[in-house]
Design an enzyme around this catalytic site. Structure first.
Site, short mmCIF file in Angstrom:
data_model
loop_
_atom_site.label_atom_id
_atom_site.label_comp_id
_atom_site.label_asym_id
_atom_site.label_seq_id
_atom_site.Cartn_x
_atom_site.Cartn_y
_atom_site.Cartn_z
N CYS A 123 -48.27 -12.35 32.16
CA CYS A 123 -46.94 -11.97 31.68
C CYS A 123 -47.06 -10.87 30.64
O CYS A 123 -47.77 -11.03 29.65
CB CYS A 123 -46.24 -13.19 31.08
SG CYS A 123 -44.62 -12.80 30.39
N ARG A 170 -46.51 -9.16 42.79
CA ARG A 170 -45.52 -9.13 41.71
C ARG A 170 -46.14 -9.55 40.39
O ARG A 170 -46.43 -8.74 39.54
CB ARG A 170 -44.33 -10.05 42.07
CG ARG A 170 -43.07 -9.77 41.22
CD ARG A 170 -43.09 -10.40 39.84
NE ARG A 170 -43.18 -11.85 39.83
CZ ARG A 170 -43.26 -12.57 38.72
NH1 ARG A 170 -43.28 -11.97 37.54
NH2 ARG A 170 -43.37 -13.90 38.79
N ASP A 171 -46.41 -10.83 40.22
CA ASP A 171 -46.94 -11.30 38.94
C ASP A 171 -48.33 -10.76 38.69
O ASP A 171 -48.74 -10.61 37.53
CB ASP A 171 -46.94 -12.83 38.91
CG ASP A 171 -47.03 -13.38 37.51
OD1 ASP A 171 -46.52 -12.73 36.58
OD2 ASP A 171 -47.59 -14.47 37.32
N ASN A 182 -53.49 -14.89 36.51
CA ASN A 182 -53.13 -16.08 37.28
C ASN A 182 -54.40 -16.72 37.82
O ASN A 182 -55.47 -16.11 37.85
CB ASN A 182 -52.25 -15.68 38.47
CG ASN A 182 -50.96 -15.03 38.05
OD1 ASN A 182 -49.99 -15.69 37.76
ND2 ASN A 182 -50.94 -13.70 38.02
N HIS A 205 -47.05 -23.10 38.92
CA HIS A 205 -47.54 -21.75 38.67
C HIS A 205 -48.45 -21.81 37.44
O HIS A 205 -47.97 -22.04 36.33
CB HIS A 205 -46.35 -20.82 38.42
CG HIS A 205 -46.71 -19.40 38.13
ND1 HIS A 205 -46.59 -18.39 39.07
CD2 HIS A 205 -47.17 -18.80 37.01
CE1 HIS A 205 -46.95 -17.25 38.53
NE2 HIS A 205 -47.32 -17.47 37.27
#
Length: 303
Positions: free
Chosen positions: A241, A17-18, A250, A208
């Site tokens: 993002c 996802r991210d 990340n 996170h």
């Protein structure tokens, strides 16, 4: 808040996802499902697999339902999906998710650019979705985004984050995550903010981190010593993002695993399989090298 080094840390794999949402390459559904399958084979047992947002805004997540229909269903694997509003929750509800992750952004400017709502409106959305999730026997998770700093409004007050956390805790989150969305935090900030939020809410905390300024792994270590036993990471270190200027990836699951296992902190993950998967997803995205370093440097001592 300080604590002894934990015996184990649970890793939530957010690459599907991210990780993928900020990549320019649109992968086919089958490749996304294979990424989930490879993560499971590497030992991942909590996976954020999809985002139920408008496909025009995040086209990488347009096939969320198709992905969830095809991923392996196992009793020992929990799937999470990101939802930003009631419509997103309704979509997620029909896919058999274990938990939903609702993002509450700590600043109005970022919240309006990211989700089209103010922080207060985001809090009300969380309260609504949390109640509906509890009714549906789905675990509601809340993430406070830009908890350490905002690209538009600058430094974010710890007092403000604590106030948001208290409000979120009133709705009974399964977990409350603090997100360094743009990678500006440092370990002392992490330790202090976790201590304050933990004391104010008593909630189960999760972190996170992004590695935008090369502090993500130091922050992850600080979080574990502050008593956090759940961390998000992305295989290959991909992602970021799409609404954050200059966003980078990340923290990478394989690099995080190398750090934790070297400290005798168990995660249940397989370093070699993570590393191979990081290289593989980079190939699928057309990247000669992903941000993760383990695939290039290899483990130590060499096998």
């Amino acid at each position: 808040m300080t604590a002894a080094q934990p015996a184990g840390v649970e890793i939530v794999e957010v690459g599907p996802r991210d990780g993928l949402q900020n990549e320019s390459t649109l992968l086919p559904t089958a490749t996304k499902v294979e990424l989930v399958e490879r993560a499971i084979a590497a030992g991942a047992r909590r996976i954020e697999a999809a985002s139920f947002v408008h496909p025009r805004l995040v086209p990488q997540m347009a096939d969320a339902e198709a992905v969830m229909a095809a991923v392996p269903r196992r009793d020992d694997v929990a799937y999470s999906g990101l939802v930003l509003n009631r419509k997103g929750f309704d979509r997620a509800l029909d896919t058999g998710l274990t938990e939903v992750n609702v993002v509450v952004v700590a600043t109005d400017t970022f919240s309006e650019r990211n989700q089209g709502v103010t922080t207060e409106e985001g809090l009300r959305t969380w309260e609504d979705v949390a109640a509906r999730a509890h009714d549906a026997k789905i675990r509601p998770v809340a993430t406070i985004a830009v908890a350490f700093g905002c690209p538009f409004e600058g430094a974010v007050s710890g007092d403000h984050v604590v106030q948001l956390a208290r409000r979120i805790a009133d709705s009974g989150p399964f977990e409350l995550a603090l997100a360094d969305t743009i990678g500006v935090g440092v370990p002392t900030q992490v330790t202090e903010l976790l201590g304050r939020v933990g004391e104010a809410t008593g909630a189960r905390l999760r972190c996170h981190f992004h590695n935008t300024r090369n502090t993500g792994y130091a922050n992850a270590f600080a979080a574990t010593t502050a008593g956090v036993s759940t961390l998000d990471s992305s295989i290959g270190g991909i992602g970021g993002c799409p609404f954050a200027p200059n966003a980078t990836g990340n923290i990478a699951t394989e690099d995080l695993e190398y750090l934790l296992s070297g400290m005798n902190i168990r995660t249940g993950l397989d370093l070699d399989q993570l590393s191979r998967t990081g290289t593989w997803i980079g190939e699928q995205l057309g990247k000669p090298e992903v941000p993760a370093l383990l695939g290039r440097a290899g483990p130590f001592p060499p096998k």
